[in-house]
Scaffold this active site. Structure first.
Site, PDB file in Angstrom:
ATOM      1  N   ASP A 121      36.413  44.080  31.282  1.00 21.88           N
ATOM      2  CA  ASP A 121      35.269  43.378  31.282  1.00 21.88           C
ATOM      3  C   ASP A 121      34.170  43.857  32.048  1.00 21.88           C
ATOM      4  OD1 ASP A 121      36.713  41.974  29.378  1.00 21.88           O
ATOM      5  OD2 ASP A 121      37.279  40.059  30.549  1.00 21.88           O
ATOM      6  N   GLY A 122      34.407  44.091  33.252  1.00 20.58           N
ATOM      7  CA  GLY A 122      33.470  44.687  34.256  1.00 20.58           C
ATOM      8  C   GLY A 122      32.663  45.803  33.711  1.00 20.58           C
ATOM      9  N   ASN A 138      27.411  36.991  32.078  1.00 23.27           N
ATOM     10  CA  ASN A 138      28.598  35.939  33.059  1.00 23.27           C
ATOM     11  C   ASN A 138      27.976  35.006  33.649  1.00 23.27           C
ATOM     12  OD1 ASN A 138      30.859  36.769  31.571  1.00 23.27           O
ATOM     13  ND2 ASN A 138      31.821  37.567  33.575  1.00 23.27           N
ATOM     14  N   TYR A 151      34.655  34.216  36.996  1.00 22.07           N
ATOM     15  CA  TYR A 151      34.422  33.515  38.359  1.00 22.07           C
ATOM     16  C   TYR A 151      34.615  32.096  38.252  1.00 22.07           C
ATOM     17  CZ  TYR A 151      33.029  33.710  43.256  1.00 22.07           C
ATOM     18  OH  TYR A 151      33.098  33.557  44.738  1.00 22.07           O
ATOM     19  N   SER A 152      33.724  31.339  37.478  1.00 23.68           N
ATOM     20  CA  SER A 152      33.672  30.079  37.408  1.00 23.68           C
ATOM     21  C   SER A 152      34.983  29.127  37.135  1.00 23.68           C
ATOM     22  CB  SER A 152      32.736  29.488  36.303  1.00 23.68           C
ATOM     23  OG  SER A 152      32.708  28.009  36.272  1.00 23.68           O
ATOM     24  N   LEU A 153      35.924  29.901  36.358  1.00 23.19           N
ATOM     25  CA  LEU A 153      37.142  29.424  35.876  1.00 23.19           C
ATOM     26  C   LEU A 153      38.143  29.422  37.145  1.00 23.19           C
ATOM     27  CD1 LEU A 153      39.280  28.320  33.731  1.00 23.19           C
ATOM     28  CD2 LEU A 153      39.628  30.956  33.159  1.00 23.19           C
ATOM     29  N   SER A 154      37.968  30.510  37.922  1.00 19.69           N
ATOM     30  CA  SER A 154      38.969  30.816  39.108  1.00 19.69           C
ATOM     31  C   SER A 154      38.554  29.789  40.203  1.00 19.69           C
ATOM     32  CB  SER A 154      38.645  32.125  39.646  1.00 19.69           C
ATOM     33  OG  SER A 154      37.620  32.569  40.132  1.00 19.69           O
ATOM     34  N   THR A 195      34.991  31.834  31.488  1.00 18.76           N
ATOM     35  CA  THR A 195      36.412  32.250  31.709  1.00 18.76           C
ATOM     36  C   THR A 195      36.598  33.209  32.963  1.00 18.76           C
ATOM     37  OG1 THR A 195      35.869  33.873  29.959  1.00 18.76           O
ATOM     38  CG2 THR A 195      36.912  31.616  29.286  1.00 18.76           C
ATOM     39  N   ASP A 216      30.746  27.749  50.232  1.00 25.62           N
ATOM     40  CA  ASP A 216      30.746  29.199  50.314  1.00 25.62           C
ATOM     41  C   ASP A 216      29.821  29.771  49.248  1.00 25.62           C
ATOM     42  OD1 ASP A 216      32.603  29.057  52.383  1.00 25.62           O
ATOM     43  OD2 ASP A 216      34.179  30.055  51.206  1.00 25.62           O
TER      44      ASP A 216
END
Length: 293
Positions: free
Chosen positions: A75-76, A148, A191-194, A189, A178
């Site tokens: 994905d990156g 994203n 960074y926000s999801l994590s 799905t 932070d």
């Protein structure tokens, strides 16, 4: 038909195998191929005998010339293609040689099927919304957009930062945290999801604001309209903070204010007939799988 192939210059054995399979399938079908030059050098320029006119490194070298762009990696890697595709309306298909692969959903075993589907028109386009950054200065050059998320974070492990957020000029909250993530449905799905954010359907006309490790535990992610303008002001003991657009980051100093809004163009992602977002959720997140077996 003309297509482009993009991959990271530092490639894995898996990426090399995927490139070989893809290139041979396209060549067999009589498709003219443009290849990202650093990636081609990694694969071996002489072996593939690609003409100099069919390599590229900048977005203007493929704009108006190709219809599809294949991204080989995870994905990156696909996120990196955004700076090449921009507003050209080139449709992107991700071939996954990474780990999870939410965006790069085509496996190596499906390459032949994917090429055949493109040639026969058996696909649809997922039109994905982007975020646009409005900020003074020359940071991020002319690529002030993200597929994203746009994220503000502290630069080290010291004290948290304070992010004052407003929506359409109306004060929302001061986040002692932070960092803060503003995500598209595509990025919901990631960074926000994590960080505890909700999963949003790709065609939802919304953005998600998600704090990163907030000091106040009753502060939760919030969904806003994609028509809203989100304004952020950052302060902290350290005058420097990190501003990220997807995988691109810059250290920022003494910035008073930045605004985030919906970009005026979209990125079309190729979706095969047997693939959809709900299938990807079940497959990638193991929803409905009985782990006791």
């Amino acid at each position: 038909m003309k297509v482009a192939i993009y991959g990271r210059a530092i490639s894995s054995k898996s990426s090399s195998e995927a490139f070989q399979t893809l290139f041979l399938q396209l060549e067999k079908a009589g498709v003219e191929v443009f290849v990202y030059e650093p990636f081609l050098k990694q694969m071996g320029c002489r072996k593939w005998k690609i003409k100099a006119k069919n390599v590229f490194t900048k977005h203007h070298e493929i704009k108006g010339k190709v219809k599809f762009l294949f991204s080989i990696g995870g994905d990156g890697t696909l996120l990196e293609t955004v700076t090449l595709v921009r507003d050209s309306e080139i449709a992107v298909m991700g071939i996954n040689t990474g780990r999870l692969g939410f965006l790069s959903s085509i496996s190596k075993d499906e390459i032949e099927t994917a090429v055949d589907a493109l040639l026969k028109g058996k696909y649809s386009l997922d039109k994905r919304t982007l975020l646009a950054l409005d900020v003074k200065g020359k940071i991020f050059g002319d690529c002030k957009f993200a597929l994203n998320e746009i994220t503000v974070q502290k630069t080290d492990s010291s004290s948290m930062i304070t992010i004052h957020a407003s929506v359409n000029g109306k004060f929302l909250n001061s986040y002692w945290a932070d960092g803060l993530i503003v995500a598209t449905p595509t990025g919901s799905t990631a960074y926000s999801l994590s960080c505890g954010g909700p999963i949003v359907m790709p065609d939802s006309d919304n953005f998600v604001i998600t704090p990163v490790a907030p000091h106040n535990l009753n502060v939760r992610p919030i969904i806003v309209s994609s028509q809203d303008v989100i304004t952020l002001e950052v302060e902290g003991r350290n005058p420097t903070f990190l501003l990220s657009l997807d995988s691109r980051s810059e250290n920022i100093q003494s910035l008073k204010q930045l605004s985030i809004r919906k970009a005026n163009f979209i990125i079309p992602l190729v979706k095969l007939e047997n693939h959809d977002f709900l299938f990807t959720l079940r497959n990638k997140l193991s929803w409905g799988v009985d782990k006791r077996n």
